[in-house]
Design a protein around this motif. Structure first.
Motif, mmCIF file in Angstrom:
data_model
loop_
_atom_site.group_PDB
_atom_site.id
_atom_site.type_symbol
_atom_site.label_atom_id
_atom_site.label_comp_id
_atom_site.label_asym_id
_atom_site.label_seq_id
_atom_site.Cartn_x
_atom_site.Cartn_y
_atom_site.Cartn_z
ATOM 1 N N HIS A 1 7.926 -0.495 -4.490
ATOM 2 C CA HIS A 1 9.014 -1.087 -3.697
ATOM 3 C C HIS A 1 10.231 -1.139 -4.609
ATOM 4 N N MET B 1 13.073 -5.277 -1.588
ATOM 5 C CA MET B 1 12.297 -5.951 -0.535
ATOM 6 C C MET B 1 12.333 -7.458 -0.782
ATOM 7 N N PHE C 1 9.618 -10.958 -0.371
ATOM 8 C CA PHE C 1 8.189 -11.265 -0.187
ATOM 9 C C PHE C 1 7.986 -12.758 0.081
ATOM 10 N N TYR D 1 3.777 -15.617 -7.245
ATOM 11 C CA TYR D 1 4.139 -15.879 -5.841
ATOM 12 C C TYR D 1 4.554 -17.333 -5.616
ATOM 13 N N ILE E 1 9.470 -7.006 5.689
ATOM 14 C CA ILE E 1 9.723 -7.395 4.289
ATOM 15 C C ILE E 1 11.060 -6.803 3.796
ATOM 16 N N TYR F 1 4.731 -4.355 8.476
ATOM 17 C CA TYR F 1 3.899 -5.038 7.477
ATOM 18 C C TYR F 1 2.952 -6.018 8.218
ATOM 19 N N GLU G 1 3.779 1.056 4.080
ATOM 20 C CA GLU G 1 2.468 0.505 4.217
ATOM 21 C C GLU G 1 2.350 -0.304 5.510
ATOM 22 N N HIS H 1 -2.189 -1.064 4.005
ATOM 23 C CA HIS H 1 -2.403 -2.248 3.154
ATOM 24 C C HIS H 1 -3.579 -3.003 3.788
ATOM 25 N N ARG I 1 -7.490 -8.890 2.445
ATOM 26 C CA ARG I 1 -8.090 -9.216 1.140
ATOM 27 C C ARG I 1 -9.552 -9.592 1.319
ATOM 28 N N HIS J 1 -4.387 -0.663 -2.646
ATOM 29 C CA HIS J 1 -4.854 -1.917 -3.256
ATOM 30 C C HIS J 1 -6.369 -1.997 -3.442
ATOM 31 N N ARG K 1 -7.892 -4.680 -5.928
ATOM 32 C CA ARG K 1 -8.126 -6.109 -5.665
ATOM 33 C C ARG K 1 -9.060 -6.308 -4.466
ATOM 34 N N LEU L 1 -2.102 -1.314 -8.509
ATOM 35 C CA LEU L 1 -1.598 -2.556 -9.119
ATOM 36 C C LEU L 1 -1.587 -2.437 -10.639
ATOM 37 N N ASP M 1 2.930 -0.653 -7.530
ATOM 38 C CA ASP M 1 3.263 -1.580 -6.434
ATOM 39 C C ASP M 1 4.158 -2.721 -6.925
ATOM 40 N N HIS N 1 6.684 -5.376 -6.645
ATOM 41 C CA HIS N 1 7.246 -6.026 -5.455
ATOM 42 C C HIS N 1 7.859 -7.391 -5.772
HETATM 43 C C1 LIG Z 1 4.535 -5.815 -0.202
HETATM 44 C C2 LIG Z 1 3.746 -5.662 -1.414
HETATM 45 C C3 LIG Z 1 2.282 -5.887 -1.223
HETATM 46 O O1 LIG Z 1 1.801 -6.090 -0.144
HETATM 47 N N1 LIG Z 1 1.584 -5.824 -2.314
HETATM 48 C C4 LIG Z 1 0.197 -6.123 -2.327
HETATM 49 C C5 LIG Z 1 -0.021 -7.418 -2.938
HETATM 50 S S1 LIG Z 1 -1.666 -7.832 -2.871
HETATM 51 O O2 LIG Z 1 -2.095 -7.972 -1.484
HETATM 52 O O3 LIG Z 1 -2.455 -6.769 -3.505
HETATM 53 O O4 LIG Z 1 -1.791 -9.064 -3.599
#
Ligand SMILES: CCC(=O)NCCS(=O)(=O)O
Length: 360
Positions: free
Chosen positions: A39, A42, A44, A76, A114, A139, A180, A212, A215, A241, A244, A266, A309, A311
């Motif tokens: 990015h 942007m 967040f 964050y 975003i 997003y 994404e 994206h 989690r 991602h 993670r 990441l 990434d 951001h």
């Molecule tokens: C907009 C950037 C983003 O979504 N990055 C991913 C962060 S995370 O979900 O891997 O913590």
């Protein structure tokens, strides 16, 4: 004006066989080394995490060297850190360094929700010579407007197609990938509609897609199933991602069999507690390189993509961060020292991005 040729197979956009940057179409061979998930501008705020009790002062303080470690561990929880859009000049300097370090292109994954800013991307591309590919679509759910939530899959498809064929956000600047595309866990109804619209738009356009995932370890597979059922081309889709999200090697291989690109994006992020899911042990860069070596041994070298990434502000070199050149300067030598060959590095940084970004 968009020039569309009809063939027996599908409507072929003029993008076919090319890569679409914010400055227009280019030949795939012009891309060079490519970070497929970054990015450049942007916001967040949607992911703000309240600071721990006692940390409120740090969270409100200006970004300074003495707070850097706290910021790296709590990125964050600092509102100003979430405003990457305030750093256009610093990002421009970084892109010039990225070119000097051998970088050619960057996929800018900022989508609706975003604060995508296509005129800024065009200006950065003109002033730095880095090819920038912008992202179409939406997003995660918390950023969907009421209007977006009410849209049908057909309406969402029309908007995404138009962002690629004609330009987005009231400009004539055209997106070169879809994504994404944000999904949460569990995936919401609004996100499912956007995923189906993404698949329909991809079918019309033959374009690259990037997702994206939520989690949760089940999230990547669920998103791919929804795209597949809606007719999406999984071999032209990136799952972001993974560093993670999927930790168990067998589960990673099960997911890899679904056929998407596998993105470790990441790089440069080293944190003890992952604030969005405290069950996760965030890997180090060394562990990311081990994951790449594992996937290569298992035969997936044609499917791997990597990026940082970036951001938030604190990851820029201006704030003591690793910047956009970290992979080229530090991770590539580490990959080579761990038995990944130069040919495999070139596949990951040049050939795989080229195959993914070229419209069918
Ligand atoms: C907009 C950037 C983003 O979504 N990055 C991913 C962060 S995370 O979900 O891997 O913590």
């Amino acid at each position: 004006m968009t020039n569309i040729k009809k063939t027996g197979r599908r409507t072929m956009p003029e993008q076919s066989g090319k890569v679409q940057t914010v400055l227009g179409l280019i030949e795939p061979g012009q891309l060079g080394r490519t970070m497929t998930h970054e990015h450049l501008t942007m916001t967040f705020e949607c992911s703000h995490v309240p600071p721990a009790p006692g940390d409120e002062g740090l969270a409100a303080a200006p970004i300074e060297m003495k707070h850097l470690h706290w910021l790296q561990q709590n990125p964050y929880s600092h509102s100003e850190n979430l405003l990457l859009n305030q750093e256009i000049e610093a990002v421009k300097e970084e892109l010039l360094c990225y070119r000097k370090a051998g970088g050619g292109s960057i996929v800018e994954n900022t989508t609706t929700g975003i604060t995508r800013n296509l005129p800024v991307l065009r200006k950065l591309a003109k002033e730095t010579g880095v090819h920038i590919i912008a992202g179409a679509g939406y997003y995660v759910d918390v950023t969907h407007s009421d209007e977006t939530r009410k849209m049908t899959v057909e309406k969402l498809t029309d908007i995404i197609v138009s962002e690629v064929l004609h330009g987005a956000d009231g400009t004539d600047i055209r997106c070169g990938v879809i994504g994404e595309i944000g999904t949460s866990w569990p995936i919401t109804e609004s996100e499912k509609k956007v995923l189906r619209a993404t698949a329909h738009a991809q079918t019309q356009l033959g374009c690259p897609v990037i997702i994206h995932p939520g989690r949760n370890k089940a999230a990547p597979g669920e998103a791919i199933r929804i795209l597949q059922e809606a007719g999406g081309n999984i071999s032209k889709t990136v799952m972001s991602h993974l560093d993670r999200t999927l930790f168990d090697q067998q589960e990673l291989l099960e997911f890899a069999k679904m056929g998407s690109y596998l993105e470790y994006d990441l790089f440069g992020t080293e944190m003890l507690n992952y604030p969005f899911n405290l069950d996760v042990d965030m890997p180090s860069d060394s562990q990311r390189v081990q994951a790449l070596a594992f996937l290569i041994r298992e035969g997936y070298e044609d499917r791997i993509l990597i990026a940082h990434d970036i951001h938030t502000k604190h990851r820029l070199t201006k704030y003591g961060g690793h910047g956009f050149s970290h992979i080229l300067k530090n991770i590539v030598p580490k990959m080579l020292s761990r038995g990944i060959t130069q040919n495999q590095v070139d596949k990951i940084l040049i050939e795989n991005p080229k195959q993914w970004l070229t419209f069918k």
